[in-house]
Scaffold this active site. Sequence first.
Site, PDB file in Angstrom:
ATOM      1  N   HIS A 163       0.839  -1.203   0.000  1.00 32.22           N
ATOM      2  CA  HIS A 163       0.000   0.000   0.000  1.00 32.22           C
ATOM      3  C   HIS A 163       0.876   1.256   0.000  1.00 32.22           C
ATOM      4  CE1 HIS A 163      -3.163   2.860   0.984  1.00 32.22           C
ATOM      5  NE2 HIS A 163      -2.416   3.284   1.984  1.00 32.22           N
TER       6      HIS A 163
ATOM      7  N   HIS B  58       1.232   4.727  -2.529  1.00 35.27           N
ATOM      8  CA  HIS B  58       1.472   6.149  -2.230  1.00 35.27           C
ATOM      9  C   HIS B  58       2.691   6.730  -2.954  1.00 35.27           C
ATOM     10  CE1 HIS B  58      -1.404   7.283   0.943  1.00 35.27           C
ATOM     11  NE2 HIS B  58      -1.292   6.054   1.413  1.00 35.27           N
TER      12      HIS B  58
ATOM     13  N   GLU C  74      -6.193   9.311  -0.268  1.00 33.34           N
ATOM     14  CA  GLU C  74      -6.442   7.864  -0.228  1.00 33.34           C
ATOM     15  C   GLU C  74      -7.431   7.377  -1.294  1.00 33.34           C
ATOM     16  OE1 GLU C  74      -4.727   5.714   1.276  1.00 33.34           O
ATOM     17  OE2 GLU C  74      -3.881   6.615   3.079  1.00 33.34           O
TER      18      GLU C  74
ATOM     19  N   SER D 252      -3.834   0.655  -4.557  1.00 27.13           N
ATOM     20  CA  SER D 252      -3.241  -0.561  -4.004  1.00 27.13           C
ATOM     21  C   SER D 252      -4.271  -1.677  -3.832  1.00 27.13           C
ATOM     22  CB  SER D 252      -2.554  -0.255  -2.674  1.00 27.13           C
ATOM     23  OG  SER D 252      -3.488   0.244  -1.747  1.00 27.13           O
TER      24      SER D 252
HETATM   25 FE   LIG Z   1      -2.541   5.151   2.910  1.00 29.10          FE
END
Ligand SMILES: [Fe+2]
Length: 302
Positions: free
Chosen positions: A132, A137, A193, A214
């Site tokens: 993730h 990110h 996010e 992700s």
């Molecule tokens: Fe995150």
Amino acid sequence: MPGLTTNEAPFIEQARRGGQLYIHQPYELYTEENHEAWRRLYSRLLPRWERYANEHFLAGIEQLCLDHDRVPRLEDVNRFLRPLTGFQAKPVSGYVPAFLFFDCLRNREFPTTITIRRSDQLDYLPEPDIFHDIAGHVPMHTDRNFAEALVRFGECAHTAANLAAGIRDQQERVQVLTSVFRAMARFFWFTIEFGLMKSKSHGGLKVYGSGLLSSYGEIQHAIESPAVQRCPIQLEWAINQGFEIDHYQPLLFIVDSFDHLFSLVGCLEQWMKQGRLNNVAPGEPSVDEADLKSFLDAVLVA
Ligand SMILES: [Fe+2]
């Protein structure tokens, strides 16, 4: 052999027991199963990124030369990342209390989990893992405009602490910080996010939020499913909108560009100064004691 598997890593447990938040990445501890989890996650997601991810993300994974087959070394990732925007991935042993997390962003450091989910549980994980954080990110941090928006967001936490320092009454201070933090958490959730961005191709929408990038299932669901409401972002809506983390998001917000995102962060800070975040709608997310304490501690030094 547990290696560096999520919730099963003795190295992490030891660091936590010793109160160490910022750690190093003991690369030799990754097992073949850990690398296999990375390889499977990456190879499943790649075709979906090509279809649904925004162009800045796709450029980012190229620029970082991310390994497809092995868990990346953070040092290698940082070697490519730092010259682009000054950002770097900073290994942590677990949850970083909110103020410290935002302060890291302000310093162009991204707190990064080093453990990876089990290879037989690729789909759902409530806590972040290295896939993730590094695959979801960090590629976004290669983009200059996105990086500036993130730094600016980090600065907002300092603005909040400075404003709260001017409130004498402790109860009022806690109430204001709780509300301001809730607004910031919602903003982060619906942009960094789970954000969508306008695009010239594929029905006009692409994904830039890391929670979507992700997730093998949700990245497609976010763009294709008729069950999702996709709305141009309105700041007053996003900061008052609750969210739940344990299922696919039914509501997503669209930005025009990362310049647009940057201007929204500026607006968020302006509203904070005007007191417009002091009474946002109650509800999710609940404000964790450690998060609130991190802000209250920051007030004392503000
Ligand atoms: Fe995150």
